[in-house]
Design a protein around this motif. Structure first.
Motif, mmCIF file in Angstrom:
data_model
loop_
_atom_site.group_PDB
_atom_site.id
_atom_site.type_symbol
_atom_site.label_atom_id
_atom_site.label_comp_id
_atom_site.label_asym_id
_atom_site.label_seq_id
_atom_site.Cartn_x
_atom_site.Cartn_y
_atom_site.Cartn_z
ATOM 1 N N ARG A 103 0.984 3.343 2.357
ATOM 2 C CA ARG A 103 1.000 3.792 3.750
ATOM 3 C C ARG A 103 2.373 3.545 4.373
ATOM 4 O O ARG A 103 2.838 2.410 4.439
ATOM 5 C CB ARG A 103 -0.087 3.055 4.532
ATOM 6 N N SER A 144 0.870 -1.163 0.000
ATOM 7 C CA SER A 144 0.000 0.000 0.000
ATOM 8 C C SER A 144 0.913 1.221 0.000
ATOM 9 O O SER A 144 2.128 1.101 0.061
ATOM 10 C CB SER A 144 -0.916 0.007 1.234
ATOM 11 N N HIS A 152 6.884 0.227 4.362
ATOM 12 C CA HIS A 152 5.506 0.448 3.943
ATOM 13 C C HIS A 152 4.660 -0.753 4.353
ATOM 14 O O HIS A 152 5.186 -1.850 4.580
ATOM 15 C CB HIS A 152 5.414 0.634 2.425
#
Length: 313
Positions: A190, A188, A208
């Motif tokens: 994020r 992702s 991540h």
């Protein structure tokens, strides 16, 4: 597709331990000689039509461009430079010490200089013993090694097929000499802040949010060959999510949960290929749902991202 049989771990444990350390010798050369990539993608091996390869390295560090290949059909290590020179030697009959010495001699003969800063195994029980001193690990069963490569080749294509359905950031399918597994990882966007005590390898690998899918040949913690998947960091309730096929299950390992489908159970399914792909997808869906990924936006069935092709227009 019929999945090839994997030798039980007990039948090739000693050979696996030797080949694992051979791979770590070459892996550390790759680490020292390749351009660094995010998440250590420069470090693993890739499957070839005869074994596994480092792919080309050198040049940026002043070395000639060179490649190291394990040929698991002829059972030789082959070091090749871009100008066509090559040095090779047999794999069987070698201890880790003699393999290490032969590899370094082959590089020197081809004018390749390598600064292996830590010439010892990484994260293995004998990690304090230099490769050059390891005369203990010297078992090499060529039949088992060839089958190991054949299974790698089959799983490699299954993972390639699975990876094709994801349009986000995804790693290559690659074979790790650290853990001796083959895997691909979906990311992702994020960022994950690792704890201060995390080592540099972990910090880069898990910078991540990821869902990783792969296959291992068995180890002391789980002594069976198996397909696996995990989500990191692990979202709450992951192990309550359903998995496919019915034989797949969640296990606890290192204080987290791992989705596992034993290789033997996959072989027993009416359609083993479909069973493995369903397993990987169910574990991904579980992790992505629990972590809040935009599953629909990141999907590209059949590897197609062109909206005209994907909608049939």
């Amino acid at each position: 597709m019929e999945l090839l049989a994997v030798p039980p771990l007990a039948e090739w444990r000693d050979t696996k331990a030797t080949v694992h350390r051979f791979c770590q010798v070459v892996g550390k050369i790759r680490l020292a000689s390749a351009v660094r990539r995010n998440h250590w993608w420069n470090v693993p091996f890739h499957v070839t039509g005869r074994g596994i390869t480092t792919r080309p390295m050198g040049q940026s560090d002043g070395n000639p461009i060179f490649t190291i290949d394990f040929d698991f059909v002829s059972h030789r290590l082959v070091v090749t430079t871009v100008d066509g020179r090559a040095v090779s030697f047999t794999l069987y009959g070698q201890s880790v010490a003699s393999f290490y010495n032969s590899t370094m001699e082959a590089l020197a003969a081809l004018d390749v200089r390598v600064d292996m800063t830590v010439p010892r195994p990484f994260d293995l029980p004998d990690s304090d013993r230099p490769f050059a001193d390891d005369t203990e690990h010297a078992a090499y069963d060529p039949v088992a090694v060839t089958r190991y490569w054949q299974v790698l080749s089959q799983v490699n294509l299954l993972l390639e097929e699975f990876a094709a359905d994801y349009s986000g950031k995804v790693s290559p399918v690659h074979h790790f000499w650290h853990t001796f597994d083959i895997a691909c990882t979906r990311f992702s966007d994020r960022l994950i802040e690792q704890p201060p005590e995390a080592d540099p390898v972990t910090r880069e690998a898990y910078s991540h949010e990821v869902i990783s899918s792969g296959f291992w040949f068995g180890d002391d913690a789980f002594p069976e060959p198996a397909f696996y998947s995990y989500t990191a960091p692990e979202p709450d309730g992951l192990d309550s999510e359903p998995l496919k096929p019915e034989a797949a299950r969640w296990i606890t390992q290192r204080d987290s949960h791992l989705a596992v489908l034993r290789h033997a159970d996959a072989r027993a399914e009416p359609d083993p290929r479909a069973a493995v792909l369903a397993f990987y997808d169910s574990a991904y869906q579980a992790g992505a749902r629990r972590a809040g990924w935009d599953i629909a936006r990141l999907s590209c069935p059949g590897g197609v991202t062109d909206p005209r092709l994907s909608t049939g227009r």
